[in-house]
Scaffold this active site. Sequence first.
Site, short mmCIF file in Angstrom:
data_model
loop_
_atom_site.label_atom_id
_atom_site.label_comp_id
_atom_site.label_asym_id
_atom_site.label_seq_id
_atom_site.Cartn_x
_atom_site.Cartn_y
_atom_site.Cartn_z
N HIS A 1 0.83 -1.21 0.00
CA HIS A 1 0.00 0.00 0.00
C HIS A 1 0.86 1.25 0.00
CE1 HIS A 1 0.21 1.09 4.33
NE2 HIS A 1 0.20 -0.19 4.58
N ASP B 1 6.18 0.91 6.83
CA ASP B 1 4.73 0.73 6.64
C ASP B 1 4.20 1.83 5.73
OD1 ASP B 1 2.12 -0.11 6.86
OD2 ASP B 1 1.83 0.66 8.89
N GLU C 1 -4.96 1.99 2.65
CA GLU C 1 -5.02 0.75 3.45
C GLU C 1 -5.21 1.07 4.91
OE1 GLU C 1 -3.76 -2.43 6.08
OE2 GLU C 1 -2.76 -0.50 5.86
N GLU C 2 -4.48 2.10 5.38
CA GLU C 2 -4.44 2.37 6.82
C GLU C 2 -5.81 2.73 7.40
OE1 GLU C 2 -2.15 1.56 8.59
OE2 GLU C 2 -0.24 1.76 7.58
N ASP D 1 3.04 -6.21 3.41
CA ASP D 1 2.68 -5.10 4.30
C ASP D 1 3.05 -5.47 5.73
OD1 ASP D 1 1.66 -2.82 5.46
OD2 ASP D 1 -0.41 -3.52 5.44
N HIS E 1 3.45 2.88 12.88
CA HIS E 1 2.47 3.93 13.19
C HIS E 1 3.00 4.98 14.18
CE1 HIS E 1 -1.27 1.28 11.98
NE2 HIS E 1 -0.31 1.27 11.08
#
Lengths: 481, 481
Positions: A291, A303, A337-338, A365, A436
């Site tokens: 992504h 990520d 995606e997130e 991912d 994140h």
Amino acid sequence: MKNYHRATLVGAVFVAIVGCQATSPSKTVGDNLIINQSDDAQISLLLAKQALSSSLSYDIVESLTVEVGPRLTGTDKDIIAVDWAMEKLWLLGFDRVYKESVQVPAWSRGTARASIVSPYEQPLVITALGGSVATPINGLKASIVRFDSLEELTNASPGRIEGKIVFIDHKTERHITGKGYGEAVGGRSRGAIVAAQKGAVAIVIRSIGTDHDRMAHTGMMRYEEGTPKIPAAAMSNPDADLINAMLKRDPNITLSLNMTSENLGIATSYNVIAEVTGSSKPDEIVLLGAHLDSWDEGTGAIDDGAGVAIVTTAAKLIQDLPQKPARTIRVVLYAAEEVGMVGGKAYAAQHADELDKHYIAAESDFGAGPVYKIDFNVNPATFEQVKQQHSAITLNGVELGNNQASGGPDVSMLPALGVPVASLNQDGTDYFDYHHTPNDTLDKIDPKKLAQSAAAYAQFAYMMAQSEITLRPVTQKKQQH
Amino acid sequence: MKNYHRATLVGAVFVAIVGCQATSPSKTVGDNLIINQSDDAQISLLLAKQALSSSLSYDIVESLTVEVGPRLTGTDKDIIAVDWAMEKLWLLGFDRVYKESVQVPAWSRGTARASIVSPYEQPLVITALGGSVATPINGLKASIVRFDSLEELTNASPGRIEGKIVFIDHKTERHITGKGYGEAVGGRSRGAIVAAQKGAVAIVIRSIGTDHDRMAHTGMMRYEEGTPKIPAAAMSNPDADLINAMLKRDPNITLSLNMTSENLGIATSYNVIAEVTGSSKPDEIVLLGAHLDSWDEGTGAIDDGAGVAIVTTAAKLIQDLPQKPARTIRVVLYAAEEVGMVGGKAYAAQHADELDKHYIAAESDFGAGPVYKIDFNVNPATFEQVKQQHSAITLNGVELGNNQASGGPDVSMLPALGVPVASLNQDGTDYFDYHHTPNDTLDKIDPKKLAQSAAAYAQFAYMMAQSEITLRPVTQKKQQH
């Protein structure tokens, strides 16, 4: 023993290939062949060798993190990332490069501040969870009520919670598979709903993360129609420890919380797609996903800049082969995606009429590698055949696994639609240290491990694009969240 | 060989002591004596044993970080820390507990924001350096000019710098002694002066830190009369890496900088002092120091809650001995170390007339241990005697070192005033990962290593309080900064 013998032989080929310094390797490899190997396996080993000796995967993630950086869904930077991807894929020389629009939720993080007001005044390090509403403009102040887990919150009586700030204190266990994340993340995604149903005014969770850094981990949370929307944030692990130490001294802790995050409606983003056109079955597709969007506090390196780099590199190496494989390799760099696999769901809907032509799909991912195991979700009757077909991948350190793959988040809905998937499992031991957070930056990536993952994807993609095994029907597993 | 033999014997005692489960250890130890040991060494081993089996040192630093937390010099929290210390020391039962006022600079951090405006727009993680002025209210925007080090900046022509933001990109090397900090910190402390002299509008340095976390390291900086005061900040190591990656693509990087930090004049703080009154030479002092103030972004756990805990625990164990040693043990918890050893200098001035009664001094200000080596700065003629006297400390993992100790920051001015000092060197391998960042929190402390440091300080303090060796005159070394 048969498999062991084969692996040993392939090992000899691999060593020979890796050892040789051919200037035109795709031709020289033919001279080094060991008869027990299929041509496809030999080419997959060549691809692995090329991936391992190339800096391409690292160059791609460096380019994305340096020239774009954070690219939150629905922001200007999201579109800059789409433009970056279109140009990068075009410059790499893929047969086709195009994008497909996706409607995505837009959200502004704003600021998030919190402090302990009593018994001991101290500032906290927090971050808004993705999708959270703001507090009232002057913030809110309330005492906290602590729960070990979402389950404990679910079982608690509303009388304990009404008018308070719920604190879910679920520690994330470190594990190569990242399973600790799955065990703890419910508190983040669904905690605000359960807390609000019981009258809480806000929720602040211990970060879903395995680190001891004073950084909070963001990530998506959800609301539900008919339940009040309360502000939702995460605090860093050291801050959660601090609160626990205070609770030992005094059960009454008052928190002050001020957040200005805001939902901004719907924006347009894009799934960006590149293809290596198949030589004999061009309408059949081997899908490699990653992504393109990221959270906004780091630069989106692990990520999922890493995934973008891994699958792009794998496909580029196949693009450059003198003889293309039978099926088309389709790289899909998913949008959004997130914020709920929005690009993945849009792709499945937009491509509904050709999903029967998707031979197999896999998404990267889970950081920057290495890949240590490959699982599949294919026809159980042919699973052993598929594993044997992939024996050359074991020479790249990849174990042949089970037939229960999810495929990765953006392809996780495909098995229910009949599409076989594979999971090239990457070592996630430290993934949730950085995931994140502002710490998701390029320095966390080891170029060699990244290249190993690209090698594994190249091997997988090539074998699947050439395969003559029937992979359908698949076992329909529940979707991954 | 003689020393080695002695160490072996002492080892036997130590094992015997640590192994025994005496309910009244101070009496039982006598039964386990090995004749080669002096009574003082035996008691020092008993103290070590007690420190190692006690949670007191960890309890103290937990209390300080949880009940006070960040305590920036000159703020309300600084005074809360002073009150905490007075109460804690009083509750521990020291013979005397008192405080002495110190005039300290007060400064407000405000907010610090920076971003790259071009060639690729990205936010940066920065923090104001301590003492920095603000930017103009709307911030400033200028291109950056990069230097490897303060030295390179010093040698650069003003033409390259005028109107620009200076970026000093000095990486801090990891080392057990922390020597990489000393090599790099000049850019932080003096960079703004040199940059302003050459016409820079601001300075932003690579953090003086050995980590790869996306956290900036604060720390004191200075201005000079007659030179313009320009804003000064540090960026995290990953941000500095990002800028370097951009510089490879484009030499012209424009930064936007907005800081609201402010110098607030002079405030009152306190050196907090506790004493174990000496039994036969009460006017002679063995000084154990640490500093009570901290930077404001972490909770001041390793810098210097750990030091507070170490020296307080060491003195408390001596306070509780059935027979006090000859000299007074004086614990000094200094004010305002971070902003220029203000408490240390004030102490030296306020106690000028009794400095000749200071037998020796040592400060713990290098994290949570362990102590791996003890150095002295004593009369060279008696140095070997002092080392022999301390042989029992080697059983606690502490090597006997050289005669070139600085003593620690707040006592570093004392040798020039005739006072002998010792440095109980703590392992600083990871100290500069966390130092002066939000990551300076309790979870970074290993209770066992902390207890080992407390044990070493207890042994040192007791031996020195009983010593009959003449430690003066000392070699006058230059002060540590």
